[in-house]
Design a protein around this motif. Structure first.
Motif, PDB file in Angstrom:
ATOM      1  N   LYS A 478       7.104   5.592  -4.313  1.00 50.52           N
ATOM      2  CA  LYS A 478       5.733   5.681  -4.831  1.00 50.52           C
ATOM      3  C   LYS A 478       5.644   5.294  -6.300  1.00 50.52           C
ATOM      4  CE  LYS A 478       2.413   8.592  -2.520  1.00 50.52           C
ATOM      5  NZ  LYS A 478       2.660   9.775  -1.727  1.00 50.52           N
ATOM      6  N   GLU A 479       6.623   5.762  -7.095  1.00 53.44           N
ATOM      7  CA  GLU A 479       6.588   5.477  -8.534  1.00 53.44           C
ATOM      8  C   GLU A 479       6.696   3.984  -8.799  1.00 53.44           C
ATOM      9  OE1 GLU A 479       7.945   8.770  -6.985  1.00 53.44           O
ATOM     10  OE2 GLU A 479       9.719   7.677  -7.690  1.00 53.44           O
ATOM     11  N   SER A 480       7.519   3.341  -8.022  1.00 49.12           N
ATOM     12  CA  SER A 480       7.743   1.917  -8.264  1.00 49.12           C
ATOM     13  C   SER A 480       6.640   1.043  -7.700  1.00 49.12           C
ATOM     14  CB  SER A 480       9.074   1.475  -7.649  1.00 49.12           C
ATOM     15  OG  SER A 480      10.113   2.294  -8.114  1.00 49.12           O
ATOM     16  N   LEU A 481       5.833   1.599  -6.806  1.00 51.99           N
ATOM     17  CA  LEU A 481       4.819   0.801  -6.120  1.00 51.99           C
ATOM     18  C   LEU A 481       3.872   0.100  -7.092  1.00 51.99           C
ATOM     19  CD1 LEU A 481       4.751   0.508  -3.103  1.00 51.99           C
ATOM     20  CD2 LEU A 481       2.924   2.171  -2.993  1.00 51.99           C
ATOM     21  N   ASP A 482       3.462   0.825  -8.155  1.00 56.36           N
ATOM     22  CA  ASP A 482       2.529   0.230  -9.117  1.00 56.36           C
ATOM     23  C   ASP A 482       3.157  -0.919  -9.877  1.00 56.36           C
ATOM     24  OD1 ASP A 482       1.392   3.519  -9.934  1.00 56.36           O
ATOM     25  OD2 ASP A 482       0.575   2.060  -8.513  1.00 56.36           O
ATOM     26  N   LYS A 483       4.476  -0.791 -10.097  1.00 61.01           N
ATOM     27  CA  LYS A 483       5.112  -1.746 -11.000  1.00 61.01           C
ATOM     28  C   LYS A 483       5.646  -2.979 -10.276  1.00 61.01           C
ATOM     29  CE  LYS A 483       6.901   2.145 -13.594  1.00 61.01           C
ATOM     30  NZ  LYS A 483       8.215   2.727 -13.262  1.00 61.01           N
ATOM     31  N   VAL A 484       5.456  -2.986  -8.987  1.00 64.80           N
ATOM     32  CA  VAL A 484       6.114  -4.006  -8.190  1.00 64.80           C
ATOM     33  C   VAL A 484       5.737  -5.439  -8.612  1.00 64.80           C
ATOM     34  CG1 VAL A 484       4.840  -4.722  -6.128  1.00 64.80           C
ATOM     35  CG2 VAL A 484       7.066  -3.642  -5.896  1.00 64.80           C
ATOM     36  N   PHE A 485       4.479  -5.612  -9.110  1.00 63.33           N
ATOM     37  CA  PHE A 485       4.061  -6.960  -9.511  1.00 63.33           C
ATOM     38  C   PHE A 485       4.326  -7.256 -10.972  1.00 63.33           C
ATOM     39  CE2 PHE A 485       2.265  -8.272  -5.632  1.00 63.33           C
ATOM     40  CZ  PHE A 485       1.577  -7.204  -5.070  1.00 63.33           C
ATOM     41  N   ASP A 486       4.871  -6.270 -11.700  1.00 61.20           N
ATOM     42  CA  ASP A 486       5.104  -6.486 -13.122  1.00 61.20           C
ATOM     43  C   ASP A 486       6.245  -7.451 -13.366  1.00 61.20           C
ATOM     44  OD1 ASP A 486       4.363  -3.091 -14.226  1.00 61.20           O
ATOM     45  OD2 ASP A 486       3.108  -4.765 -13.572  1.00 61.20           O
ATOM     46  N   LYS A 487       6.256  -7.978 -14.567  1.00 58.43           N
ATOM     47  CA  LYS A 487       7.309  -8.936 -14.912  1.00 58.43           C
ATOM     48  C   LYS A 487       8.642  -8.227 -15.054  1.00 58.43           C
ATOM     49  CE  LYS A 487       4.478 -11.175 -18.019  1.00 58.43           C
ATOM     50  NZ  LYS A 487       4.148 -12.120 -19.063  1.00 58.43           N
ATOM     51  N   THR A 507       5.356 -11.552  -9.647  1.00 64.83           N
ATOM     52  CA  THR A 507       4.357 -11.785 -10.691  1.00 64.83           C
ATOM     53  C   THR A 507       3.701 -13.142 -10.491  1.00 64.83           C
ATOM     54  OG1 THR A 507       5.930 -10.647 -12.135  1.00 64.83           O
ATOM     55  CG2 THR A 507       3.976 -11.562 -13.158  1.00 64.83           C
ATOM     56  N   ILE A 508       4.547 -14.121 -10.226  1.00 66.69           N
ATOM     57  CA  ILE A 508       4.013 -15.475 -10.006  1.00 66.69           C
ATOM     58  C   ILE A 508       3.178 -15.517  -8.730  1.00 66.69           C
ATOM     59  CG2 ILE A 508       4.640 -17.865  -9.556  1.00 66.69           C
ATOM     60  CD1 ILE A 508       7.149 -17.394 -11.221  1.00 66.69           C
ATOM     61  N   THR A 509       3.686 -14.884  -7.671  1.00 74.31           N
ATOM     62  CA  THR A 509       2.933 -14.852  -6.413  1.00 74.31           C
ATOM     63  C   THR A 509       1.551 -14.276  -6.637  1.00 74.31           C
ATOM     64  OG1 THR A 509       4.912 -14.689  -5.054  1.00 74.31           O
ATOM     65  CG2 THR A 509       2.891 -13.822  -4.109  1.00 74.31           C
ATOM     66  N   ARG A 510       1.502 -13.166  -7.349  1.00 74.83           N
ATOM     67  CA  ARG A 510       0.220 -12.515  -7.593  1.00 74.83           C
ATOM     68  C   ARG A 510      -0.721 -13.425  -8.367  1.00 74.83           C
ATOM     69  NH1 ARG A 510      -1.433  -9.100 -11.739  1.00 74.83           N
ATOM     70  NH2 ARG A 510      -3.107  -7.683 -11.150  1.00 74.83           N
ATOM     71  N   SER A 511      -0.193 -14.071  -9.411  1.00 75.19           N
ATOM     72  CA  SER A 511      -1.034 -14.981 -10.202  1.00 75.19           C
ATOM     73  C   SER A 511      -1.603 -16.084  -9.338  1.00 75.19           C
ATOM     74  CB  SER A 511      -0.223 -15.606 -11.340  1.00 75.19           C
ATOM     75  OG  SER A 511       0.174 -14.628 -12.244  1.00 75.19           O
ATOM     76  N   ILE A 512      -0.771 -16.636  -8.474  1.00 71.86           N
ATOM     77  CA  ILE A 512      -1.247 -17.724  -7.619  1.00 71.86           C
ATOM     78  C   ILE A 512      -2.378 -17.240  -6.717  1.00 71.86           C
ATOM     79  CG2 ILE A 512      -0.631 -19.296  -5.750  1.00 71.86           C
ATOM     80  CD1 ILE A 512       2.159 -19.476  -6.970  1.00 71.86           C
ATOM     81  N   VAL A 513      -2.173 -16.080  -6.098  1.00 74.33           N
ATOM     82  CA  VAL A 513      -3.202 -15.558  -5.199  1.00 74.33           C
ATOM     83  C   VAL A 513      -4.505 -15.310  -5.952  1.00 74.33           C
ATOM     84  CG1 VAL A 513      -3.867 -13.568  -3.805  1.00 74.33           C
ATOM     85  CG2 VAL A 513      -1.606 -14.558  -3.538  1.00 74.33           C
ATOM     86  N   LEU A 514      -4.401 -14.705  -7.130  1.00 72.90           N
ATOM     87  CA  LEU A 514      -5.602 -14.397  -7.896  1.00 72.90           C
ATOM     88  C   LEU A 514      -6.331 -15.665  -8.331  1.00 72.90           C
ATOM     89  CD1 LEU A 514      -4.420 -11.418 -10.135  1.00 72.90           C
ATOM     90  CD2 LEU A 514      -5.922 -11.348  -8.153  1.00 72.90           C
ATOM     91  N   LEU A 515      -5.553 -16.675  -8.711  1.00 65.48           N
ATOM     92  CA  LEU A 515      -6.179 -17.926  -9.147  1.00 65.48           C
ATOM     93  C   LEU A 515      -6.827 -18.673  -7.995  1.00 65.48           C
ATOM     94  CD1 LEU A 515      -3.634 -19.136 -11.811  1.00 65.48           C
ATOM     95  CD2 LEU A 515      -6.016 -18.593 -12.185  1.00 65.48           C
ATOM     96  N   HIS A 516      -6.497 -18.251  -6.764  1.00 62.69           N
ATOM     97  CA  HIS A 516      -7.164 -18.833  -5.609  1.00 62.69           C
ATOM     98  C   HIS A 516      -8.322 -17.969  -5.159  1.00 62.69           C
ATOM     99  CE1 HIS A 516      -3.688 -21.538  -5.112  1.00 62.69           C
ATOM    100  NE2 HIS A 516      -4.502 -22.272  -4.388  1.00 62.69           N
ATOM    101  N   LYS A 517      -8.682 -17.023  -6.024  1.00 61.75           N
ATOM    102  CA  LYS A 517      -9.785 -16.099  -5.746  1.00 61.75           C
ATOM    103  C   LYS A 517      -9.485 -15.182  -4.568  1.00 61.75           C
ATOM    104  CE  LYS A 517     -13.375 -18.796  -7.853  1.00 61.75           C
ATOM    105  NZ  LYS A 517     -13.295 -20.218  -7.649  1.00 61.75           N
ATOM    106  N   GLY A 518      -8.211 -14.796  -4.433  1.00 64.96           N
ATOM    107  CA  GLY A 518      -7.843 -13.869  -3.369  1.00 64.96           C
ATOM    108  C   GLY A 518      -7.381 -12.546  -3.949  1.00 64.96           C
ATOM    109  N   LYS A 519      -6.965 -11.641  -3.089  1.00 61.42           N
ATOM    110  CA  LYS A 519      -6.453 -10.357  -3.542  1.00 61.42           C
ATOM    111  C   LYS A 519      -5.066 -10.140  -2.938  1.00 61.42           C
ATOM    112  CE  LYS A 519     -10.663  -7.672  -4.212  1.00 61.42           C
ATOM    113  NZ  LYS A 519     -11.713  -8.049  -3.273  1.00 61.42           N
ATOM    114  N   ILE A 520      -4.235  -9.350  -3.596  1.00 61.73           N
ATOM    115  CA  ILE A 520      -2.912  -9.048  -3.040  1.00 61.73           C
ATOM    116  C   ILE A 520      -2.565  -7.591  -3.320  1.00 61.73           C
ATOM    117  CG2 ILE A 520      -1.755  -9.936  -5.123  1.00 61.73           C
ATOM    118  CD1 ILE A 520       0.548 -10.819  -3.242  1.00 61.73           C
ATOM    119  N   TRP A 521      -1.967  -6.932  -2.344  1.00 65.04           N
ATOM    120  CA  TRP A 521      -1.527  -5.552  -2.568  1.00 65.04           C
ATOM    121  C   TRP A 521      -0.336  -5.243  -1.656  1.00 65.04           C
ATOM    122  CZ3 TRP A 521      -5.649  -7.134   0.203  1.00 65.04           C
ATOM    123  CH2 TRP A 521      -5.843  -6.618   1.500  1.00 65.04           C
TER     124      TRP A 521
END
Lengths: 685, 125
Positions: A478-487, A507-521
């Protein structure tokens, strides 16, 4: 003493200055005389606005035109009363009181009643020529006064007095009246002027303290105002208010010319200067209009964007230069290790081979880290250019499937793919999507033990396509879940096969998804596995149009041009069409056809945009046209629409709206521009 | 017996050590190799040696890869050129491709891959 105009009751003692007497006598027409007097009052006061100055000047004028011993000027505003008294004598207190009272009594009763005696301030302008009044004279013989209403709650009284009786005749009273009325006007203007002055001071303070340079020019292109920031930018000294000649002649004047000639409502340009120093300025011009809408000048904002441009350029250079600088040594290292491993300079023993291989592996790892770092830098610097296209995630996944299968099988992991046959398309950059799936699947393989399962699911959820990569691996706490996308976050995992990660993949995956106007979790539990889920918008033609418009905006920006949109919409199209029993789509197509002929060949392109709320809009993209041509085209389009509406009697209730928006004045982003065009649609026919 | 003439490769790259490593490798593969460490020298050597293939680095100080390529193409439209790119040089790579470049390989590259490319190009010549 001549008789006539000056009145019958002139005493021989009265002395009007000869100068004015001859003037008065030479002016036979009463009105002309009044006009002259009025002019004199005005000319005296035109440059003066402080109140005491007005009073003094008024006294001066009184002195020149009328012979008096005492004169008083009373001004009352709201409940404040100022009384000014002038006399060449040193008057006794009782006389002063008398004049004071009589002056006040001239006011309308209601005003008198509201005056608080204590609040009356009396100021004596005594010339005190040391002349003593005759000792027994302390009573006024003649008194003449005129009250005038300046504005609501503000009154002016002009009064003159003399010890002797019957001094002031009709003509004198006339003069007094003229003076008083004109003075009232001037005082009113003076107060107004003072307000204007105060307001102007405030505006001036704002303009001066602005961090951006502000330059104001009049209708003849002369500089009215140049603020401190502008002076600083152009290296102009404090006391000066002119642009350096070079800048004025070669930069500013041509810009102003372009602005005026093309009658623009706004103009934005970036210019590079080498004097007084190397700099890049962003110039924004807008017209100044008065209340009636008439243009009376131009205001120019000057932004020094040298630093911003430099940083931008550095960002671009960083990515290419640093990548080159980092990669070349790596390449050299890899090459020589390779040469040694291949035995070219001589055979290597097993131990040497082993060590050389370790070095080679680390070079490879370093290369990967650098690649990822550069990816992220590019994304964060906004330097990534996606090449989006209409494609299917199914296609992308199937393309990479062999790789994924190999990875999974090597570790003995089961791979399941679930993709529906009728999956709608998306609008994405294929390479970047491959990167996303490769990252997620790679992670899944890394964290899943043998005999585990990895599932790749893709399905449509409303307006989005949802993809997920699920594994039966160790899971994330649980603690690590928030940080999973961090650099640079790498989670503790069991040592096993697989390359060591860089901590940047997600981090890169998340950026790509966001720049495509999507969401990731991510959903995960220790011991139960991990599921990464991301969404992408379902393909709509509109996504392509927005992308295309974005590219055109970028082009316009780079080539310092403007871009314009015409938008045509139909208000309440659906209900209108239902009423007349026609297909809304068809009708709108007809509307579009009617303008297509007009704009064809003249504009960049035209497209049909449907908003999420089902509103339809026809958008025409115009580049490379001057203001005049745009105006003409606008008229042509509107006329065509009008003709269209009149073509069928059943269309008479149709409401067609039109708008025009421009880059960069109205918006900078493509979507914003389109939205603004929609909001500004105005029904014109 | 006639000795089969070795194919000549010209490497134009400002990184000396890298060029040397390629030299060693390619010589071991049976090619004759010439090295130039700048665009201008590269142009000179090109006229002297008349190579069968050129390996050209796109990012070089002074006369950069694109400029060098332009000058080479003015003399010879057909000689195969493989450009060596680094990550951020997409734009430059695209420019180069418009000037008839036969292939590209990104640094750091897989040597075996590079050799394969060279082999296949020169075999077909």
């Amino acid at each position: 003493m001549p008789e006539g105009k000056v009145g019958q009751t002139i005493d021989n003692d009265n002395k009007l200055t000869n100068k004015y007497l001859s003037e008065i006598n030479s002016i036979l027409d009463k009105e002309l005389f009044e006009l002259v007097l009025v002019n004199k009052v005005n000319s005296l006061f035109s440059s003066v606005y402080k109140f005491t100055e007005i009073v003094k000047s008024l006294f001066d004028l009184l002195e020149k035109t009328i012979d008096f011993q005492f004169a008083s000027i009373l001004i009352t505003e709201n409940d404040k009363v100022d009384l000014f008294l002038e006399t060449p004598f040193n008057p006794k207190r009782e006389l002063v009181q008398d004049i004071r009272q009589r002056t006040i009594n001239t006011l309308p009763r209601s005003i008198q009643d509201s005056i608080d005696d204590d609040k009356v301030s009396v100021e004596l302008f005594s010339k005190d020529k040391g002349i003593e009044l005759e000792k027994d004279k302390f009573e006024l013989g003649s008194f003449a006064s005129i009250p005038v209403k300046v504005r609501s709650n503000c009154y002016l009284v002009l009064a003159i007095a003399h010890i002797n009786k019957n001094i002031f005749g009709e003509q004198v009273v006339n003069i007094l009246e003229i003076l008083c009325r004109q003075a009232a006007l001037v005082i009113d203007n003076a107060k107004l002027y003072r307000q204007v002055q105060e307001e102007r001071n405030i505006v001036d303070a704002i303009v001066q303290s602005a961090t951006e340079g502000i330059l104001v020019t009049d209708s003849k292109d002369r500089i009215i105002s140049l603020n401190i920031a502008a002076k600083r930018i152009f290296g102009i000294k404090e006391g000066m208010s002119e642009l350096p000649q070079g800048i004025r002649d070669f930069v500013f004047t041509p810009l102003l010319k372009e602005f005026s000639q093309q009658n623009k409502n706004a103009m934005v340009k970036e210019i590079d200067l080498s004097v007084p120093a190397k700099m890049t300025l962003r110039i924004e011009m807008a017209p100044l209009r008065d209340i009636s809408g008439e243009k009376f000048g131009v205001v120019t904002m000057i932004h020094d964007i040298t630093k911003r441009k430099e940083i931008d350029r550095m960002k671009t250079e960083f990515v290419s230069t640093v990548s080159h600088e980092l990669r070349t040594p790596l390449t050299t290292m890899k090459e020589f290790i390779s040469i040694m491993l291949d035995g070219i300079p001589g055979p290597v023993n097993d131990e040497q081979r082993n060590y050389l291989q370790i070095v080679k592996n680390n070079i490879t790892r370093l290369t990967r880290i650098i690649n990822n770092l550069l990816d992220i830098s590019k994304i964060e610097a906004g330097k990534v250019e996606f090449r989006k296209e209409k494609t299917s995630l199914a296609k992308i996944i199937n393309q990479e499937l062999p790789n994924f299968k190999t990875q999974a099988e090597t570790k003995g992991i089961n791979l399941e793919i679930n993709i529906p046959v009728d999956l709608p398309d998306v609008f994405v950059d294929t390479d970047k999507m491959i990167q996303v799936f490769t990252n997620l699947v790679g992670n899944a393989v890394k964290f899943t033990p043998s005999d585990g399962t990895i599932k790749i699911n893709v399905e449509r959820r409303g307006d989005f396509i949802q993809s997920s990569v699920e594994d039966s691996g160790v899971g994330i706490s649980k603690e690590s879940l928030d940080k999973v996308f961090d650099k640079f976050t790498q989670l503790d995992r069991q040592p096993g096969t697989g390359e060591k990660g860089t901590g940047l993949g997600l981090t890169i995956t998340r950026s790509i998804v966001l720049l495509h106007k999507g969401k990731i979790w991510v959903e995960s539990e220790i011991g139960l596995g991990t599921k990464f889920i991301f969404t992408l918008p379902v393909y709509r033609e509109e996504l392509g149009y927005v992308e295309q418009l974005s590219n055109q905006i970028r082009y316009a920006h780079d080539s310092q041009k403007e871009l314009h949109l015409f938008a045509v919409g139909c208000s309440e199209l659906n209900s209108f069409c239902a009423k007349i029993g026609k297909n809304a789509k068809q009708v709108f197509n007809e509307i579009e056809s009617s303008i297509r002929d007009i704009v064809q060949g003249k504009v960049s392109h035209m497209f049909h945009y449907r908003f999420k709320d089902d509103t339809e809009m026809c958008v025409v993209v115009i580049m490379d046209m001057n203001e005049q041509q745009i105006f003409k085209l606008k008229d042509a389009v509107k006329n065509s629409l009008l003709a269209f509406k009149q073509s069928l009697p059943e269309y008479k209730d149709m409401k067609i709206g039109f708008s025009k928006v421009s880059y960069p004045q109205d918006a900078i982003q493509a979507e914003e521009l389109i939205d603004k065009a929609k909001n500004l649609l105005e029904i014109f026919v | 017996m006639v000795e089969i003439a070795k194919k000549k490769i010209l490497i134009i790259d400002d990184e000396e050590e890298l060029a040397n490593s390629l030299d060693i490798r390619l010589k071991a593969c049976g090619y004759e190799v010439n090295i130039a460490n700048s665009g201008s020298v590269g142009l000179q050597k090109f006229k002297e040696v008349i190579p069968d293939l050129i390996l050209l680095d796109v990012m070089m100080p002074d006369m950069d890869g694109i400029e060098t390529l332009k000058r080479i193409r003015e003399i010879d439209e057909k000689v195969p050129v493989i450009i060596l790119t680094a990550y951020g040089t997409m734009k430059t790579a695209l420019e180069a491709f418009s000037m008839n470049v036969v292939d590209h390989i990104a640094k750091p590259f897989d040597t075996k891959l590079l050799v394969e490319k060279i082999d296949s190009i020169l075999k077909n010549k």
